[in-house]
Design a protein around this motif. Structure first.
Motif, short mmCIF file in Angstrom:
data_model
loop_
_atom_site.label_atom_id
_atom_site.label_comp_id
_atom_site.label_asym_id
_atom_site.label_seq_id
_atom_site.Cartn_x
_atom_site.Cartn_y
_atom_site.Cartn_z
N PRO A 44 -50.65 -40.78 8.56
CA PRO A 44 -51.37 -42.03 8.29
C PRO A 44 -52.30 -42.45 9.42
CG PRO A 44 -49.07 -42.46 8.81
CD PRO A 44 -49.20 -40.98 8.65
N ASN A 45 -52.06 -41.92 10.63
CA ASN A 45 -52.95 -42.18 11.76
C ASN A 45 -53.70 -40.90 12.16
OD1 ASN A 45 -52.58 -45.03 12.50
ND2 ASN A 45 -50.46 -44.45 12.89
N GLY A 46 -53.95 -40.05 11.18
CA GLY A 46 -54.60 -38.77 11.45
C GLY A 46 -56.11 -38.82 11.41
N HIS A 47 -56.68 -40.03 11.32
CA HIS A 47 -58.13 -40.17 11.15
C HIS A 47 -58.86 -40.51 12.46
CE1 HIS A 47 -56.27 -44.08 10.71
NE2 HIS A 47 -57.43 -44.69 10.87
N TYR A 48 -58.16 -40.41 13.59
CA TYR A 48 -58.82 -40.64 14.88
C TYR A 48 -57.96 -40.08 16.01
CZ TYR A 48 -55.68 -44.68 15.82
OH TYR A 48 -54.60 -45.51 16.03
N VAL A 49 -58.58 -39.94 17.18
CA VAL A 49 -57.89 -39.52 18.40
C VAL A 49 -58.22 -40.55 19.47
CG1 VAL A 49 -57.74 -37.77 20.22
CG2 VAL A 49 -57.99 -37.06 17.83
N ASP A 50 -57.19 -41.05 20.17
CA ASP A 50 -57.45 -42.09 21.16
C ASP A 50 -56.23 -42.26 22.08
OD1 ASP A 50 -59.14 -44.00 22.32
OD2 ASP A 50 -58.30 -45.65 21.16
N GLY A 51 -56.47 -42.94 23.19
CA GLY A 51 -55.39 -43.31 24.09
C GLY A 51 -55.26 -42.41 25.30
N PRO A 52 -54.40 -42.79 26.23
CA PRO A 52 -54.18 -42.00 27.44
C PRO A 52 -53.47 -40.69 27.12
CG PRO A 52 -52.59 -43.80 27.33
CD PRO A 52 -53.56 -44.01 26.20
N THR A 53 -53.82 -39.65 27.87
CA THR A 53 -53.19 -38.34 27.72
C THR A 53 -52.02 -38.22 28.70
OG1 THR A 53 -55.20 -37.28 26.93
CG2 THR A 53 -53.57 -35.85 27.98
N HIS A 92 -61.90 -52.64 28.65
CA HIS A 92 -63.02 -51.69 28.67
C HIS A 92 -62.87 -50.70 29.83
CE1 HIS A 92 -67.12 -50.20 28.19
NE2 HIS A 92 -67.29 -50.35 29.50
N GLU A 93 -62.49 -51.19 30.99
CA GLU A 93 -62.31 -50.30 32.15
C GLU A 93 -61.15 -49.33 31.92
OE1 GLU A 93 -63.61 -52.76 36.08
OE2 GLU A 93 -62.00 -53.66 34.90
N ILE A 94 -60.09 -49.81 31.28
CA ILE A 94 -58.94 -48.95 31.01
C ILE A 94 -59.32 -47.87 30.01
CG2 ILE A 94 -56.64 -48.89 29.96
CD1 ILE A 94 -56.21 -51.72 31.14
N ARG A 95 -59.99 -48.27 28.94
CA ARG A 95 -60.38 -47.30 27.92
C ARG A 95 -61.28 -46.21 28.50
NH1 ARG A 95 -59.53 -47.96 22.82
NH2 ARG A 95 -61.28 -46.59 22.35
N ALA A 96 -62.13 -46.56 29.43
CA ALA A 96 -63.07 -45.59 30.01
C ALA A 96 -62.34 -44.45 30.72
CB ALA A 96 -64.01 -46.29 30.98
N THR A 97 -61.14 -44.70 31.21
CA THR A 97 -60.39 -43.65 31.92
C THR A 97 -59.77 -42.64 30.97
OG1 THR A 97 -58.28 -44.89 31.95
CG2 THR A 97 -59.83 -45.31 33.76
N TRP A 98 -59.77 -42.92 29.66
CA TRP A 98 -59.14 -42.01 28.69
C TRP A 98 -60.08 -40.90 28.24
CZ3 TRP A 98 -57.27 -46.38 24.84
CH2 TRP A 98 -56.30 -47.18 25.49
N GLN A 99 -61.38 -41.14 28.29
CA GLN A 99 -62.31 -40.31 27.55
C GLN A 99 -62.39 -38.88 28.03
OE1 GLN A 99 -63.57 -41.76 24.74
NE2 GLN A 99 -63.96 -39.60 24.27
N GLU A 100 -62.35 -38.64 29.33
CA GLU A 100 -62.48 -37.27 29.83
C GLU A 100 -61.35 -36.38 29.30
OE1 GLU A 100 -62.63 -34.80 34.09
OE2 GLU A 100 -62.83 -36.99 34.08
N ASP A 101 -60.13 -36.90 29.33
CA ASP A 101 -59.00 -36.12 28.83
C ASP A 101 -59.07 -35.93 27.31
OD1 ASP A 101 -57.83 -35.69 31.30
OD2 ASP A 101 -56.58 -37.49 31.19
N ILE A 102 -59.54 -36.96 26.59
CA ILE A 102 -59.70 -36.82 25.14
C ILE A 102 -60.71 -35.72 24.83
CG2 ILE A 102 -60.62 -37.95 23.07
CD1 ILE A 102 -59.38 -40.57 24.08
#
Length: 327
Positions: free
Chosen positions: A97-106, A301-311
Motif C-alpha cells: 500500500p506504500n509501494g508508490h514512492y521511496v523516501d526517508g532516511p537510509t 526541509h534541512e532534514i529532508r535534504a540529508t536523505w536524498q543522496e542515499d535515496i
C-alpha cells in the motif's frame, strides 16, 4: 494434495491481534490441530529442529512497505533459516500500500536491529516479493548465502495501483489512513509523544499533556493492541488527522517529518526528555542523525535534504529487482 503441518507467526501473532512488541507464545490451532510456532517469542528465526520434516516454507504475509515494520525482518530470518536447512521458500506476493514512492532516511548498518536490518530508506517502494529478491541478489542474507526462492507475483498490479487492505495488518493499523500515515508518525514511538495507541485513531493523531498550543484532546486507554498505551489515562493535546481523506494522504508520496519537528518545537516539557532515554528513535530512523538534527533545531526541509543522496544511490539497486511497472 498439500499437507500444512505447522504455521509460523510473526510479530502480532498468527492472527495479527497481539500488541506491538508483545512476546507471543507457541500455540496450537485447535480447529485445524496445527502447531503454531511464534517467531516473536523464544526465537525470531526458525530453528533447525522447527524446520525438520518440512519440504517447503510458504511466506504469505501482508506488509506495509516500511523498513521498521518487522515482517520484512521475519522474511529475512525465514530465508536464512531455509537456506541453512536446504529448504525452498515460496513467497506469495501481495500489493504494497506504500509501494508508490521511496523516501526517508537510509539505515546505517551500525544501527541494525529487528526494526531495521538492511541499508534501505524508511519507505523503500517494493513489494515483499521484490524485497525478497533483493535480499538474495545483493547477498544481504547472513554469510552471503542464497535462498532457493520463488516469488508468485500479483496480477493486475503495478507501483501506482491503489490497493486497500481488506484486513488490518496489525492492531494499530486498522484502516488505510493509518497505513498511509504510519511512515510519518512512527517516529513518535521514539519520543514521549503519544502516536494515538489506546484511542480510536492509532497512527492518525499525536499528542502529549505538554503540548498546550493544540486544541485536539484525547486520553489513551487500554484496548486491543494497546494493553498499556503510552500516557495511559492522561489527557493529551495534539493534532488529529482523522478528518483527512485517506487518498489525500496517499498523494503526499513522502514522509512528513514536519510533524516530529513541530511537536518538538511546541513541547513545553524539558526538551532533553523529548526523545526516550533508550534512543529508540535511532533504531527507527536508522542512525543518530535525525535525533541530533531535531535537537539542534534543524527545519524539516534541512532534514529532508540529508536523505536524498542515499535515496539516489538506492534507486538503481531497487530497480534490479522490480517485478511490476514502476511509479
Amino acid at each position: 494434495g498439500i499437507s500444512v503441518v505447522k504455521v509460523f507467526g510473526p510479530e502480532h501473532g498468527w492472527k495479527g491481534t497481539a500488541d506491538d512488541g508483545a512476546l507471543v507464545k507457541d500455540a496450537v490451532d485447535t480447529t485445524r490441530q496445527i502447531e503454531i510456532i511464534s517467531l516473536y517469542g523464544k526465537n525470531k528465526k526458525p530453528t533447525k529442529a522447527q524446520l525438520e520434516g518440512l519440504d517447503i516454507l510458504v511466506f504469505d504475509i501482508q506488509d506495509v512497505g516500511t523498513r521498521f515494520y518487522t515482517y520484512i525482518s521475519t522474511l529475512q530470518y525465514i530465508m536464512e533459516a531455509a537456506a541453512a536447512s536446504g529448504l525452498p521458500v515460496l513467497v506469495l506476493d501481495r500489493p504494497n500500500p506504500n509501494g508508490h514512492y521511496v523516501d526517508g532516511p537510509t539505515l546505517d548498518t551500525a544501527y541494525r536491529s529487528f526494526v531495521g536490518l538492511q541499508p534501505i530508506p524508511a519507505v523503500y517502494g517494493m513489494t515483499i516479493g521484490e524485497y525478497a529478491q533483493m535480499l538474495n541478489g545483493e547477498g544481504w542474507l547472513e554469510g552471503g548465502v542464497k535462498c532457493d526462492l520463488k516469488v508468485i507475483p500479483c496480477i493486475h498490479y503495478d507501483h501506482t495501483t491503489l490497493y486497500e487492505l481488506p484486513v488490518g495488518p496489525s492492531p494499530n493499523l486498522p484502516n488505510m489512513r493509518s497505513v498511509y500515515l504510519y511512515p510519518s508518525l512512527v517516529f513518535f514511538e521514539g519520543t514521549v509523544i503519544s502516536e494515538g495507541r489506546g484511542t480510536d485513531l492509532p497512527f492518525q493523531c499525536f499528542g502529549h499533556p505538554d503540548l498546550p498550543f493544540y486544541s485536539f484532546a484525547f486520553t489513551p486507554t487500554p484496548g486491543l493492541g494497546a494493553a498499556h498505551p503510552k500516557l495511559e489515562g492522561q489527557t493529551c493535546l495534539g493534532k488529529s488527522f482523522g478528518e483527512i481523506p485517506a487518498d489525500s494522504i496517499r498523494q503526499w508520496r513522502q514522509i512528513r517529518i514536519e510533524y516530529l519537528v513541530e511537536a518538538f518545537e511546541n513541547f513545553q516539557g524539558e526538551k532533553a526528555t523529548f526523545f526516550l532515554k533508550t534512543n529508540y528513535i535511532d533504531k527507527l530512523s536508522g542512525s543518530d542523525q535525525l535525533r541530533k538534527m531535531v535537537l539542534e533545531g534543524k527545519s524539516a526541509h534541512e532534514i529532508r535534504a540529508t536523505w536524498q543522496e542515499d535515496i539516489n544511490a538506492f534507486l538503481p539497486i531497487r530497480a534490479k529487482y522490480l517485478l511490476y511497472k514502476d511509479f
